[in-house]
Design a protein around this motif. Structure first.
Motif, PDB file in Angstrom:
ATOM      1  N   GLY A  69       0.781  -1.227   0.000  1.00  0.00           N
ATOM      2  CA  GLY A  69       0.000   0.000   0.000  1.00  0.00           C
ATOM      3  C   GLY A  69       0.810   1.272   0.000  1.00  0.00           C
ATOM      4  N   THR A  70       2.151   1.153   0.117  1.00  0.00           N
ATOM      5  CA  THR A  70       2.956   2.377   0.152  1.00  0.00           C
ATOM      6  C   THR A  70       3.968   2.427  -0.986  1.00  0.00           C
ATOM      7  OG1 THR A  70       4.541   1.340   1.661  1.00  0.00           O
ATOM      8  CG2 THR A  70       2.720   2.568   2.649  1.00  0.00           C
ATOM      9  N   THR A  71       4.731   1.394  -1.163  1.00  0.00           N
ATOM     10  CA  THR A  71       5.770   1.381  -2.192  1.00  0.00           C
ATOM     11  C   THR A  71       5.642   0.116  -3.013  1.00  0.00           C
ATOM     12  OG1 THR A  71       7.202   2.493  -0.591  1.00  0.00           O
ATOM     13  CG2 THR A  71       8.223   1.736  -2.627  1.00  0.00           C
ATOM     14  N   ALA A  72       5.142   0.233  -4.222  1.00  0.00           N
ATOM     15  CA  ALA A  72       4.883  -0.939  -5.056  1.00  0.00           C
ATOM     16  C   ALA A  72       6.167  -1.395  -5.736  1.00  0.00           C
ATOM     17  CB  ALA A  72       3.809  -0.627  -6.086  1.00  0.00           C
ATOM     18  N   VAL A  73       7.108  -1.927  -4.952  1.00  0.00           N
ATOM     19  CA  VAL A  73       8.383  -2.405  -5.484  1.00  0.00           C
ATOM     20  C   VAL A  73       8.626  -3.822  -4.964  1.00  0.00           C
ATOM     21  CG1 VAL A  73      10.867  -2.073  -5.559  1.00  0.00           C
ATOM     22  CG2 VAL A  73       9.351  -0.097  -5.602  1.00  0.00           C
ATOM     23  N   HIS A  74       8.884  -4.736  -5.889  1.00  0.00           N
ATOM     24  CA  HIS A  74       9.219  -6.103  -5.517  1.00  0.00           C
ATOM     25  C   HIS A  74      10.325  -6.561  -6.455  1.00  0.00           C
ATOM     26  CE1 HIS A  74       5.746  -6.304  -2.880  1.00  0.00           C
ATOM     27  NE2 HIS A  74       5.037  -5.775  -3.854  1.00  0.00           N
ATOM     28  N   VAL A  75      11.556  -6.583  -5.932  1.00  0.00           N
ATOM     29  CA  VAL A  75      12.731  -6.879  -6.743  1.00  0.00           C
ATOM     30  C   VAL A  75      13.480  -8.060  -6.141  1.00  0.00           C
ATOM     31  CG1 VAL A  75      14.988  -6.029  -7.469  1.00  0.00           C
ATOM     32  CG2 VAL A  75      13.001  -4.527  -7.599  1.00  0.00           C
ATOM     33  N   LYS A  76      13.925  -8.983  -7.005  1.00  0.00           N
ATOM     34  CA  LYS A  76      14.813 -10.062  -6.584  1.00  0.00           C
ATOM     35  C   LYS A  76      15.897 -10.204  -7.641  1.00  0.00           C
ATOM     36  CE  LYS A  76      11.497 -12.641  -3.800  1.00  0.00           C
ATOM     37  NZ  LYS A  76      10.831 -13.951  -3.544  1.00  0.00           N
ATOM     38  N   ILE A  77      17.159 -10.166  -7.195  1.00  0.00           N
ATOM     39  CA  ILE A  77      18.272 -10.257  -8.130  1.00  0.00           C
ATOM     40  C   ILE A  77      19.445 -10.955  -7.443  1.00  0.00           C
ATOM     41  CG2 ILE A  77      19.111  -7.944  -7.527  1.00  0.00           C
ATOM     42  CD1 ILE A  77      20.020  -7.658 -10.453  1.00  0.00           C
ATOM     43  N   TYR A  78      20.123 -11.816  -8.188  1.00  0.00           N
ATOM     44  CA  TYR A  78      21.248 -12.581  -7.645  1.00  0.00           C
ATOM     45  C   TYR A  78      22.575 -11.866  -7.903  1.00  0.00           C
ATOM     46  CZ  TYR A  78      18.464 -16.731  -6.607  1.00  0.00           C
ATOM     47  OH  TYR A  78      17.556 -17.612  -6.067  1.00  0.00           O
ATOM     48  N   ASP A  79      23.568 -12.219  -7.095  1.00  0.00           N
ATOM     49  CA  ASP A  79      24.919 -11.691  -7.279  1.00  0.00           C
ATOM     50  C   ASP A  79      25.414 -11.943  -8.706  1.00  0.00           C
ATOM     51  OD1 ASP A  79      27.514 -10.775  -6.886  1.00  0.00           O
ATOM     52  OD2 ASP A  79      28.184 -12.599  -5.903  1.00  0.00           O
ATOM     53  N   SER A  80      25.043 -13.091  -9.287  1.00  0.00           N
ATOM     54  CA  SER A  80      25.508 -13.443 -10.632  1.00  0.00           C
ATOM     55  C   SER A  80      24.913 -12.548 -11.708  1.00  0.00           C
ATOM     56  CB  SER A  80      25.160 -14.897 -10.937  1.00  0.00           C
ATOM     57  OG  SER A  80      23.770 -15.118 -10.790  1.00  0.00           O
TER      58      SER A  80
END
Length: 568
Positions: free
Chosen positions: A45-56
């Motif tokens: 409800g506040t920040t619509a951010v969903h990120v997933k990232i690997y070191d590679s």
């Protein structure tokens, strides 16, 4: 981007997805690791951010060439895989810490070896991500000048003698509220560097401002200390290999995100508590600089089964690759929960092809797998390919398949000798079910009557499979062998037709066209030529509830396009 599942239901994907191939092209004694997983989740409800990232996936721009330093004892030479990623792992794709000057990104004053790792960087969803492998206080060979301790923001992990740090800067223009975490699991366990049990995490919940102090947060992995920070060298833990665990619900999609890439699985039948661990295993696609030649031996492999006679090439994925450094990814799936992976499913692999490697697109797409093995793998023996849509150059390549089975290694591949599929064109190996059955509406059928299932089957664009036979029984959906004689015996390909009890599809427009009293007869497979077939499915008299018709092909492709409800 939107794609349709096997029932025609439109599902919106986060963006693009990852998964891929090649195990035999590069010799290595240890499995390359995806590294630590960075997760950015905005508060609902506040920040619509969903990120997933690997070191590679966070590249430095300085490609390491094989040096044969042999400084990792049992892992000698295994870390010498050309890569510009894995900054958090000291420049090693296997998590091996070679202890050389190349691994240090900052304040590297080594004058005898001017080629060293740079800091890695990536920009995703308005966040700027940088990875730094820093020499801290203490003996660091010829690398000096750090000027004191280097620690994470919470001051619980400091470099000694070195460590990998990741800094996330909020460039979204809006204040961020939520959780930012770095997680991983290492085979190395216990102090002074590794956490007890090997599981490591560093989390920030303080939020990020738009400018000034607090706009960034720095995280690290290693043994935590609070209030006294631990002096850690996380690379000595052997690298952090973090899987994503997806909770599974029948007829609901679950998504594993890899930066701009996604893997979406939708099980038809799963029980409460079922989960799936999803882990990308990056593998170099070939010698640096050779990525323009996808037909070269270094970019190809041969799958080992009768229905996969082609020599396939690996697909370098943009999100794991960098210029002159193409990288493919095998996707390791390991199920958990009461079903132990024994469910039918559709899977969507939404990804971007590396523009530096295969800018002209691909032909002969395949979705190859091997059940019950760990990645990397080379014994792929099933192909669950269902459909592929060719994008505008290198942007968005949804590849879909349907299958079944337990823990598996999956790979997306292509035929280097096949013509590229034109932009905007969709190639499907299966078209159906055709009228009178609907794939989008709930089909009403009288119990005891016959249901005509009609479909068309292709091996490649414009090439129908014309010798499909019927397999009357099957030991398990994971088997590529029919245990009884196929009819007709001259068929080199076969299909098994069955049903599975499922919940009724909620649909306000039921299809009554299948409400027929036509006898199913012997339920033999009818071949109308040009790849078109019909199977008259016999239903049980007096049956109630709903079911799906399931087709299992000798390639491993498993489809359940339509939902049926019995009526009196």
């Amino acid at each position: 981007m939107k794609v349709k599942n096997s029932r025609g239901i439109v599902t919106k994907l986060i963006c693009c997805m990852a998964l891929v191939v090649i195990a035999s092209a590069v010799a290595f004694s240890q499995t390359p690791k995806s590294g630590a997983l960075l997760t950015i989740d905005g508060t609902a409800g506040t920040t619509a951010v969903h990120v997933k990232i690997y070191d590679s996936q966070i590249h430095s721009g300085a490609v390491r060439t094989p040096a044969g330093n042999g400084s990792c004892s049992a892992l000698a030479g295994s870390d010498d895989i050309p890569t510009d990623a894995y900054v958090l792992q000291g420049g090693s794709a296997t998590g091996c810490d070679p202890g050389d000057d190349f691994e240090v990104t900052d304040n590297n004053n080594n004058t005898t070896n001017t080629v060293h790792q740079a800091f890695g960087k990536a920009d995703l969803s308005g966040f700027h991500i940088e990875t730094h492998y820093i020499c801290g206080p203490g003996p660091c060979g010829t690398v000096t000048g750090t000027g004191g301790a280097v620690c994470n923001t919470s001051n619980t992990i400091c470099a000694n003698p070195d460590n990998g740090f990741i800094t996330i800067t909020n460039n979204t223009g809006l204040a961020f509220s939520g959780t930012i975490s770095l997680t991983g699991n290492s085979p190395g366990q216990g102090d002074p560097w590794c956490p007890v049990g090997g599981a490591a995490s560093d989390t920030s919940t303080s939020g990020l401002t738009t400018t000034g102090a607090g706009q960034s947060v720095t995280l690290a992995l290693g043994s935590q200390g609070n209030p006294t920070p631990k002096n850690a060298d996380s690379s000595n833990c052997g690298g952090f290999n973090a899987a994503q665990t997806l909770p599974l619900t029948a007829n609901q999609p679950s998504t594993a995100s890899f930066g701009k890439d996604d893997y979406v699985i939708k099980p038809l039948n799963s029980a409460a508590g079922d989960t799936l661990d999803v882990l990308p295993v990056p593998v170099p696609a070939g010698p640096t600089g050779s990525e323009q030649s996808p037909a070269a031996s270094s970019l190809t492999f041969s799958a080992g089964s009768h229905f996969l006679p082609t020599t396939y090439g690996c697909i370098p994925y943009a999100d794991f690759s960098a210029p002159n450094n193409p990288v493919c990814v095998e996707l390791h799936l390991m199920p958990g929960g009461p079903s132990n992976g024994n469910y039918l499913y559709t899977a969507t692999n939404d990804f971007n092809i590396d523009k530096n490697s295969l800018a002209g697109g691909i032909g002969g797409p395949s979705f190859l797998g091997h059940h019950g093995v760990y990645c990397p793998d080379s014994g792929f023996d099933i192909d669950i390919f269902f459909t592929y849509t060719a994008p505008s150059a290198t942007f968005g390549d949804p590849l879909k398949g349907g299958g079944s089975g337990t823990g598996s290694c999956w790979v997306a591949a292509f035929d280097p000798n096949a013509a590229a599929i034109p932009t905007g064109t969709t190639f499907s190996s299966f078209t159906g079910f055709q009228s009178p059955v609907s794939d989008t509406d709930l089909n009403l059928v009288k119990s005891g009557s016959g249901v005509p299932l009609i479909w068309t089957y292709f091996s490649s664009p414009g090439v129908p499979i014309t010798d499909l036979g019927l397999c009357a029984s099957i030991n398990a959906p994971t088997s590529s062998a029919c245990p009884v004689p196929v009819v007709p015996a001259t068929s080199s390909h076969w299909v098994f037709v069955g049903t599975i009890v499922t919940p009724c599809m909620i649909d306000n427009t039921p299809n009554t066209a299948t409400d027929t009293t036509v006898a199913a007869g012997s339920s033999s497979l009818q071949n109308f030529g040009n790849g078109t077939y019909q199977y008259n499915l016999k239903t049980q008299k007096g049956a109630t509830g709903c079911f799906d018709a399931v087709l299992i092909f000798d390639t491993g492709l498993t489809l359940f396009p339509a939902n049926f409800k019995y009526t009196k």
